[in-house]
Write an enzyme that holds these catalytic residues in place. Sequence first.
Site, PDB file in Angstrom:
ATOM      1  N   CYS A 122      43.534  53.557 -21.293  1.00  0.00           N
ATOM      2  CA  CYS A 122      43.075  54.516 -20.277  1.00  0.00           C
ATOM      3  C   CYS A 122      41.584  54.816 -20.406  1.00  0.00           C
ATOM      4  O   CYS A 122      40.960  55.301 -19.463  1.00  0.00           O
ATOM      5  CB  CYS A 122      43.861  55.817 -20.378  1.00  0.00           C
ATOM      6  N   HIS A 263      40.091  61.329 -17.001  1.00  0.00           N
ATOM      7  CA  HIS A 263      41.296  60.513 -16.875  1.00  0.00           C
ATOM      8  C   HIS A 263      42.466  61.388 -16.429  1.00  0.00           C
ATOM      9  O   HIS A 263      42.681  62.474 -16.949  1.00  0.00           O
ATOM     10  CB  HIS A 263      41.589  59.855 -18.230  1.00  0.00           C
ATOM     11  N   ASN A 293      49.264  58.550 -13.127  1.00  0.00           N
ATOM     12  CA  ASN A 293      48.323  58.063 -14.142  1.00  0.00           C
ATOM     13  C   ASN A 293      48.153  56.552 -13.933  1.00  0.00           C
ATOM     14  O   ASN A 293      49.106  55.803 -14.102  1.00  0.00           O
ATOM     15  CB  ASN A 293      48.909  58.380 -15.529  1.00  0.00           C
TER      16      ASN A 293
HETATM   17  O1  UT7 Z   1      47.088  58.151 -20.484  1.00  0.00           O
HETATM   18  C1  UT7 Z   1      47.838  58.658 -21.539  1.00  0.00           C
HETATM   19  C2  UT7 Z   1      49.274  58.360 -21.230  1.00  0.00           C
HETATM   20  N1  UT7 Z   1      50.280  59.283 -21.548  1.00  0.00           N
HETATM   21  C3  UT7 Z   1      50.246  60.637 -21.418  1.00  0.00           C
HETATM   22  O2  UT7 Z   1      49.302  61.279 -21.096  1.00  0.00           O
HETATM   23  C4  UT7 Z   1      51.550  61.326 -21.672  1.00  0.00           C
HETATM   24  C5  UT7 Z   1      51.419  62.587 -22.462  1.00  0.00           C
HETATM   25  N2  UT7 Z   1      52.695  63.269 -22.514  1.00  0.00           N
HETATM   26  C6  UT7 Z   1      53.209  63.948 -21.453  1.00  0.00           C
HETATM   27  O3  UT7 Z   1      52.604  64.002 -20.386  1.00  0.00           O
HETATM   28  C7  UT7 Z   1      54.533  64.667 -21.645  1.00  0.00           C
HETATM   29  O4  UT7 Z   1      54.900  64.595 -23.006  1.00  0.00           O
HETATM   30  C8  UT7 Z   1      55.670  64.107 -20.746  1.00  0.00           C
HETATM   31  C9  UT7 Z   1      55.385  64.422 -19.280  1.00  0.00           C
HETATM   32  C10 UT7 Z   1      55.825  62.615 -20.934  1.00  0.00           C
HETATM   33  C11 UT7 Z   1      56.973  64.781 -21.113  1.00  0.00           C
HETATM   34  O5  UT7 Z   1      56.852  66.191 -20.956  1.00  0.00           O
HETATM   35  P1  UT7 Z   1      57.323  67.172 -22.115  1.00  0.00           P
HETATM   36  O6  UT7 Z   1      57.109  68.537 -21.623  1.00  0.00           O
HETATM   37  O7  UT7 Z   1      56.632  66.760 -23.383  1.00  0.00           O
HETATM   38  O8  UT7 Z   1      58.853  66.878 -22.170  1.00  0.00           O
HETATM   39  P2  UT7 Z   1      59.742  66.464 -23.438  1.00  0.00           P
HETATM   40  O9  UT7 Z   1      59.468  65.064 -23.820  1.00  0.00           O
HETATM   41  O10 UT7 Z   1      59.637  67.542 -24.472  1.00  0.00           O
HETATM   42  O11 UT7 Z   1      61.186  66.538 -22.828  1.00  0.00           O
HETATM   43  C12 UT7 Z   1      61.796  67.777 -22.474  1.00  0.00           C
HETATM   44  C13 UT7 Z   1      63.146  67.485 -21.871  1.00  0.00           C
HETATM   45  C14 UT7 Z   1      64.000  66.531 -22.712  1.00  0.00           C
HETATM   46  O12 UT7 Z   1      65.341  66.931 -22.607  1.00  0.00           O
HETATM   47  P3  UT7 Z   1      66.041  67.807 -23.768  1.00  0.00           P
HETATM   48  O13 UT7 Z   1      65.937  66.956 -25.009  1.00  0.00           O
HETATM   49  O14 UT7 Z   1      65.241  69.073 -23.858  1.00  0.00           O
HETATM   50  O15 UT7 Z   1      67.426  67.983 -23.285  1.00  0.00           O
HETATM   51  C15 UT7 Z   1      63.835  65.205 -22.024  1.00  0.00           C
HETATM   52  O16 UT7 Z   1      64.921  64.339 -22.208  1.00  0.00           O
HETATM   53  O17 UT7 Z   1      62.975  66.841 -20.599  1.00  0.00           O
HETATM   54  C16 UT7 Z   1      63.748  65.635 -20.588  1.00  0.00           C
HETATM   55  N3  UT7 Z   1      63.064  64.682 -19.725  1.00  0.00           N
HETATM   56  C17 UT7 Z   1      63.225  64.665 -18.398  1.00  0.00           C
HETATM   57  N4  UT7 Z   1      63.983  65.424 -17.583  1.00  0.00           N
HETATM   58  C18 UT7 Z   1      63.922  65.158 -16.264  1.00  0.00           C
HETATM   59  C19 UT7 Z   1      62.168  63.705 -20.079  1.00  0.00           C
HETATM   60  N5  UT7 Z   1      61.760  63.054 -18.990  1.00  0.00           N
HETATM   61  C20 UT7 Z   1      62.407  63.628 -17.938  1.00  0.00           C
HETATM   62  C21 UT7 Z   1      62.393  63.391 -16.551  1.00  0.00           C
HETATM   63  N6  UT7 Z   1      63.141  64.177 -15.764  1.00  0.00           N
HETATM   64  N7  UT7 Z   1      61.629  62.427 -15.991  1.00  0.00           N
END
Ligand code: UT7
Length: 336
Positions: A122, A263, A293
């Site tokens: 990125c 970014h 992204n």
């Molecule tokens: O260019 C750099 C590239 N990457 C990034 O910038 C990514 C950086 N990270 C993020 O943006 C965030 O970590 C995410 C958007 C990927 C995830 O958000 P989060 O607030 O960190 O969610 P999480 O991983 O803590 O997940 C919370 C819950 C989980 O369920 P449980 O375990 O609490 O029951 C996940 O399984 O949300 C669930 N979950 C979803 N639910 C609905 C994960 N993805 C999804 C989804 N829809 N798409």
Amino acid sequence: MMGPLPSGACGVRILGTGSAVPDRRLTNADFARMMDTSDEWIKQRTGISERRVLDLRTEGCSTLAQRALERAIDAAGIKAEELDLVIVASVTMEMTCPSVSCRIAGAVGAKNAAAFDLVAACSGFVYALNTAEAMVRAGRARTVAVIGSEAMSSIIDYTDRTVSILFGDAAGCAIIQADADPTKGCIYQHMGADGSGWHALYIPRRETDVPPEDAANPVRLGNLRMNGKEVFRFAVTKFREVMEDAFAKTGLTPDDVSQVICHQSNVRIIDAAREKLNIDPSKIYVNIDRYGNSSAGSVPLCLDELWRAGKITKGKPFMLVAFGGGLTWASSVWNT
Ligand code: UT7
């Protein structure tokens, strides 16, 4: 590439910009039909409403890169023959040999240009722009096309809800040229990397590329794997640090710059850094809601939209900031 050095110090200016996104939209509602997710979850956690995706049967990274380059050449008012270097930043090139840059330079008739691809995830466009600017300033090149282009849909496993909802396809290009005024161009640039964090965001090709702690990850080989929480923590901290460093080293304040172009990874990451540094929302452009992204495509896409809207004010500096896989990060502060 140019041989002899021009005499005297040389400045650098952006002549024109261009960008390209596919027509096809993939909305949050489309994802909700494909997997267990919702528009509400995606918007709240990422700020994304929709992203654009290529038709991979006939299109790819070089399709978007070429379109962005052609539009930038038009905007710059130059002939393709004037380019003496083309750099494409990407992690989704169709082939590594030939490079995307060679193919698109050939396609647009940039027959006097050297061409290479650059990989910094990125951060790729900012890395490429900094590299190109340093070459122009040193007199090693006169007119350079710098492109960030990604076909992220070609490396996404659309059964993985944690990663797939984030990414979209896009490309952007800036054409820079030597200028007689040495005060013009990049007044500060920084590039960094920490390879010890590589497994937070990676695209394994072979089983042996997968570290034991990620072995249970069901995402298929050839697709992007990400530890979202780890990347989130890295991005929030690094984004703030990179901006603080750039402001401190240039002596500028957020009020002094026309735009901070960052970014587009997650609107929460952008908001956290903006609030910490007390930057007015009007100075940090956000288009992640429309495009998701797009990795190396995101910064030049923002740059093109702002440039064309006249938001990069002449006589005021602007800042580019990116961070991503590698792990990598980069900043670039420009005097216009
Ligand atoms: O260019 C750099 C590239 N990457 C990034 O910038 C990514 C950086 N990270 C993020 O943006 C965030 O970590 C995410 C958007 C990927 C995830 O958000 P989060 O607030 O960190 O969610 P999480 O991983 O803590 O997940 C919370 C819950 C989980 O369920 P449980 O375990 O609490 O029951 C996940 O399984 O949300 C669930 N979950 C979803 N639910 C609905 C994960 N993805 C999804 C989804 N829809 N798409």
